[in-house]
Motif scaffolding. Structure first.
Motif, mmCIF file in Angstrom:
data_model
loop_
_atom_site.group_PDB
_atom_site.id
_atom_site.type_symbol
_atom_site.label_atom_id
_atom_site.label_comp_id
_atom_site.label_asym_id
_atom_site.label_seq_id
_atom_site.Cartn_x
_atom_site.Cartn_y
_atom_site.Cartn_z
ATOM 1 N N PRO A 46 0.804 -1.218 -0.087
ATOM 2 C CA PRO A 46 0.026 -0.027 0.061
ATOM 3 C C PRO A 46 0.860 1.252 -0.224
ATOM 4 N N GLY A 47 2.172 1.271 0.771
ATOM 5 C CA GLY A 47 2.825 2.460 0.626
ATOM 6 C C GLY A 47 3.567 2.687 -0.575
ATOM 7 N N SER A 48 3.561 1.822 -1.645
ATOM 8 C CA SER A 48 4.287 2.064 -2.695
ATOM 9 C C SER A 48 3.673 2.378 -3.935
ATOM 10 N N ASN A 49 2.565 2.336 -4.173
ATOM 11 C CA ASN A 49 1.943 2.883 -5.364
ATOM 12 C C ASN A 49 0.289 2.962 -5.027
ATOM 13 N N ARG A 77 10.045 0.247 9.674
ATOM 14 C CA ARG A 77 10.021 1.874 9.761
ATOM 15 C C ARG A 77 11.363 2.555 9.284
ATOM 16 N N ARG A 78 11.336 3.849 8.837
ATOM 17 C CA ARG A 78 12.367 4.581 8.509
ATOM 18 C C ARG A 78 13.397 4.818 9.460
ATOM 19 N N ALA A 79 14.553 5.021 9.410
ATOM 20 C CA ALA A 79 15.569 5.488 10.417
ATOM 21 C C ALA A 79 15.095 6.707 11.103
ATOM 22 N N GLY A 80 15.447 6.881 12.167
ATOM 23 C CA GLY A 80 15.212 8.061 12.888
ATOM 24 C C GLY A 80 13.828 8.727 13.151
ATOM 25 N N VAL A 81 12.785 7.626 12.951
ATOM 26 C CA VAL A 81 11.255 7.918 12.994
ATOM 27 C C VAL A 81 10.747 6.968 13.929
ATOM 28 N N ARG A 82 9.764 7.358 14.780
ATOM 29 C CA ARG A 82 9.012 6.473 15.506
ATOM 30 C C ARG A 82 8.057 5.647 14.939
ATOM 31 N N CYS A 83 7.804 4.503 15.258
ATOM 32 C CA CYS A 83 6.782 3.627 14.472
ATOM 33 C C CYS A 83 5.476 4.542 14.401
ATOM 34 N N GLN A 85 5.038 7.274 14.111
ATOM 35 C CA GLN A 85 4.969 8.644 13.151
ATOM 36 C C GLN A 85 5.212 7.948 11.617
ATOM 37 N N ASP A 86 5.465 6.757 11.404
ATOM 38 C CA ASP A 86 5.795 6.367 10.139
ATOM 39 C C ASP A 86 4.672 6.025 9.146
ATOM 40 N N LYS A 87 4.803 6.878 8.156
ATOM 41 C CA LYS A 87 3.456 6.946 7.164
ATOM 42 C C LYS A 87 3.491 5.473 6.544
ATOM 43 N N ASN A 88 4.266 4.623 6.290
ATOM 44 C CA ASN A 88 4.448 3.598 5.620
ATOM 45 C C ASN A 88 3.653 2.384 6.453
ATOM 46 N N LEU A 89 4.031 2.402 7.968
ATOM 47 C CA LEU A 89 3.478 1.475 8.630
ATOM 48 C C LEU A 89 2.038 1.851 9.071
ATOM 49 N N ALA A 90 1.807 3.134 8.885
ATOM 50 C CA ALA A 90 0.303 3.560 9.046
ATOM 51 C C ALA A 90 -0.481 3.105 7.976
ATOM 52 N N MET A 91 0.100 3.208 6.732
ATOM 53 C CA MET A 91 -0.822 2.587 5.645
ATOM 54 C C MET A 91 -0.937 1.189 5.541
ATOM 55 N N LEU A 92 0.179 0.252 6.170
ATOM 56 C CA LEU A 92 0.081 -0.996 6.064
ATOM 57 C C LEU A 92 -1.358 -1.438 7.184
ATOM 58 N N ASN A 122 19.931 -0.977 12.310
ATOM 59 C CA ASN A 122 19.178 -1.642 11.510
ATOM 60 C C ASN A 122 18.542 -2.803 12.447
ATOM 61 N N LEU A 123 19.302 -3.494 13.222
ATOM 62 C CA LEU A 123 18.663 -4.524 14.175
ATOM 63 C C LEU A 123 17.512 -3.977 14.845
ATOM 64 N N GLU A 124 17.463 -2.676 15.528
ATOM 65 C CA GLU A 124 16.453 -2.052 16.466
ATOM 66 C C GLU A 124 15.424 -1.649 15.322
ATOM 67 N N LEU A 125 15.472 -1.279 14.163
ATOM 68 C CA LEU A 125 14.262 -0.981 13.506
ATOM 69 C C LEU A 125 13.663 -2.164 13.074
ATOM 70 N N ILE A 126 14.185 -3.299 12.970
ATOM 71 C CA ILE A 126 13.628 -4.601 12.479
ATOM 72 C C ILE A 126 12.632 -4.800 13.964
ATOM 73 N N GLU A 127 13.450 -4.902 15.100
ATOM 74 C CA GLU A 127 12.547 -5.409 16.185
ATOM 75 C C GLU A 127 11.401 -4.427 16.538
ATOM 76 N N ASP A 128 11.664 -3.128 16.605
ATOM 77 C CA ASP A 128 10.874 -2.189 16.902
ATOM 78 C C ASP A 128 9.559 -2.335 16.117
ATOM 79 N N SER A 129 9.835 -2.592 14.509
ATOM 80 C CA SER A 129 8.584 -2.157 13.566
ATOM 81 C C SER A 129 7.959 -3.709 13.862
ATOM 82 N N VAL A 130 8.633 -4.763 13.876
ATOM 83 C CA VAL A 130 7.652 -6.101 13.993
ATOM 84 C C VAL A 130 6.980 -5.754 15.564
#
Ligand SMILES: [Zn+2]
Length: 550
Positions: A46-49, A77-83, A85-92, A122-130
């Motif tokens: 959903p975030g790509s098109n 999520r993108r680096a430097g953004v909290r989950c 606030q991340d637009k792509n996670l919100a669209m998911l 990078n490892l933090e991004l993964i764990e956080d988003s999941v």
């Protein structure tokens, strides 16, 4: 042992060159995939098109899946953004589906040079988003992008990425062979190692760059993967994704893994064909299991053996995947081929009878001239009828000629400047016409149809579907013999006819006439002249006066 199937035709498959599915097509495709018994259907990113976003909106209203689960795909999520606030996670989350699949980097090189972050971040991004998504959805799948390249480069880091997803609460981790170049024995060893190092179930997602996506998927299953990702017909970027249409029968029929029912497996060919139709792609005739040639036998010795026991030259029963055995007629033919091919067309021929020998001689003669009956079943049937003296003649050609004007200026070519003049005899009458067309074949077709459709009204439904020309003899240049193959349809059935001549118009005419006469023969339409004969004989002794029957 069970294996769960996960389809990504609607997401990764649409990355393939020439694969375009509208929102409505994607809804239809999702239903087809469910029909096959696949558990997970990845609908898009959903975030790509915008089209994928529209698909999820449409799916909420009009796609009611009974046995399959719809998934949405996205990135960590993108680096430097909290989950939050991340637009792509919100669209998911806005897709409101029961399953989310997110991908993250497992290859240190990608973290450092593509994301430009430290390997720890990078490892933090993964764990956080999941963790964030898992708290808001029924099921969360983590796709370990470039896992095998990352593992070859730094196994400890690649595993650490998986363990980060596991700590975050992922229900399943899919190992992705993103670049598609791995060899089965290397991949198998890596999967075996991972299966012992993480507690969550493992999935596999492979690409076909080394033509090994199916082999790699099966190797991963042997090493402990319990979820298989792929696409229908192997659609996907570059050389495609792992082809579920080949993986499914291999799992079920060869490895004895019950991933779907026998009845669902028998729908495999239908689903493969229907998907090609939706994607507007020509089916691949040599596609394993489901292709038109997958169970086609040509060599006389093979055909003879298959007739005795199909296992001699077939690795599975074609019916198991909804396919069928085909007997090809060629210059390799023996009498058995001709007999079986005839049977396919609903004709019974005794292989020992002299007529069969006569037909065989006729096939060889025509094949020497360049005829080919492998696909042109309709011409083959008419040829048998003719050899048996049973081919009805629906009309007689008295004369036909074509004239065409050629213009330098392309704009002028739009004009109908080709004229055909035709004179035929039907039912004892002579009929004449002049027709204009875009080209000689079109003009002849229009003229002939204008003359005979009124005698044989059922021909009105016949349309030309495909027209192919091939030059046969080398060296003669524009004087070469050509073969014209025509495919026709009446809306219900499709049939193929062939014509061969050094004159392209003549070859086209022969194939065209066969196409029309085949329709009449198949529909058991009596030729007009014969009708007269019959009526005359029925009232023998009371013969009507000349002309009163016309
Ligand atoms: Zn992929």
């Amino acid at each position: 042992m069970t294996v769960i199937l996960y389809d990504t035709t609607l997401r990764d498959g649409t990355q393939g060159e020439g694969v375009q599915l509208s929102v409505a097509d994607k809804i239809k495709a999702a239903r087809l995939i469910e029909e096959l018994g696949i558990r997970y259907i990845e609908g898009g990113w959903p975030g790509s098109n915008p089209r994928d976003e529209q698909f999820f909106a449409a799916a909420k209203v009009s796609l009611k899946l009974a046995s399959a689960k719809l998934c949405a795909f996205g990135a960590t999520r993108r680096a430097g953004v909290r989950c939050e606030q991340d637009k792509n996670l919100a669209m998911l989350l806005a897709a409101e589906v029961p399953v989310l699949t997110i991908f993250g980097k497992c290859w240190k090189l990608h973290a450092l040079e593509a994301l430009c972050i430290s390997s720890e971040e990078n490892l933090e991004l993964i764990e956080d988003s999941v963790r964030y998504l898992k708290a808001r959805v029924d099921e969360l799948i983590f796709d370990a992008e470039h896992f095998f390249d990352g593992y070859a480069d730094d196994p400890a880091y690649a595993l650490a990425a998986l363990q980060a997803a596991e700590r975050g609460g992922a229900d399943l981790i899919t190992l992705c062979e993103t670049n598609g170049g791995a060899l089965p024995h290397v991949l198998e060893a890596a999967v075996r190692h991972v299966a012992g190092a993480v507690r969550v179930p493992i999935g596999i997602h492979t690409h076909n760059d080394g033509e090994l996506a199916v082999a790699n998927t099966l190797a991963a299953v042997r090493a402990g993967a319990t979820l298989v990702q792929g696409t229908i017909n192997g659609y996907g970027e570059r050389c495609g994704n792992a082809n579920l249409v080949s993986i499914i029968p291999a799992l079920k029929l060869k490895l004895g893994i019950d991933c779907l029912s026998d009845a669902q497996l028998a729908r495999l060919r239908h689903v493969s064909r229907s998907m090609d139709e939706l994607a507007n792609r020509t089916p691949w005739s040599q596609q394993p299991y489901v292709g038109q040639s997958a169970f086609a036998h040509k060599g006389g010795v093979h055909v003879d053996a298959v007739k005795k026991n199909s296992r001699t030259y077939e690795h599975i029963e074609p019916e198991a995947v909804g396919n069928e055995r085909r007997i090809l007629v060629s210059d390799l033919s023996g009498r058995t081929n001709v007999e079986l091919k005839a049977r396919e067309l609903g004709l019974t021929l005794d292989p020992k009878a002299p007529e069969t020998r006569a037909i065989l001689a006729r096939i060889k003669e025509l094949e020497n001239r360049g005829y080919q009956f492998e696909t042109a079943g309709a011409t083959f049937k008419l040829m048998i009828d003719e050899a048996l003296g049973q081919r009805p003649r629906y009309f007689k050609l008295r004369e036909a000629s074509v004239s065409a004007c050629i213009h330098e200026d392309h704009a002028e070519q739009e004009r109908f400047d080709t004229t055909a003049t035709l004179e035929i005899e039907v039912d004892g009458q002579v009929a004449r016409t002049r027709a204009e067309g875009n080209g000689p074949v079109h003009a002849l077709d229009k003229g002939l149809r204008a003359l005979i459709d009124k005698f044989y009204p059922s021909l009105k439904s016949v349309r030309l579907v495909d027209y192919k020309v091939r030059v046969l003899s080398d060296g003669a240049g524009t004087g070469s013999v050509v073969r014209v193959l025509i495919q026709s349809s009446d809306g219900d059935e499709v049939w193929d006819t062939v014509g061969v001549s050094p004159n392209i118009i003549h070859a086209s005419w022969d194939a065209m006439v066969d196409a029309l006469e085949y329709k009449l023969v198949r529909d058991k339409v009596a030729p007009r002249g014969a009708e007269v004969e019959q009526r005359r004989s029925r009232i023998s002794g009371l013969a009507p006066r000349e002309g009163s029957l016309s």
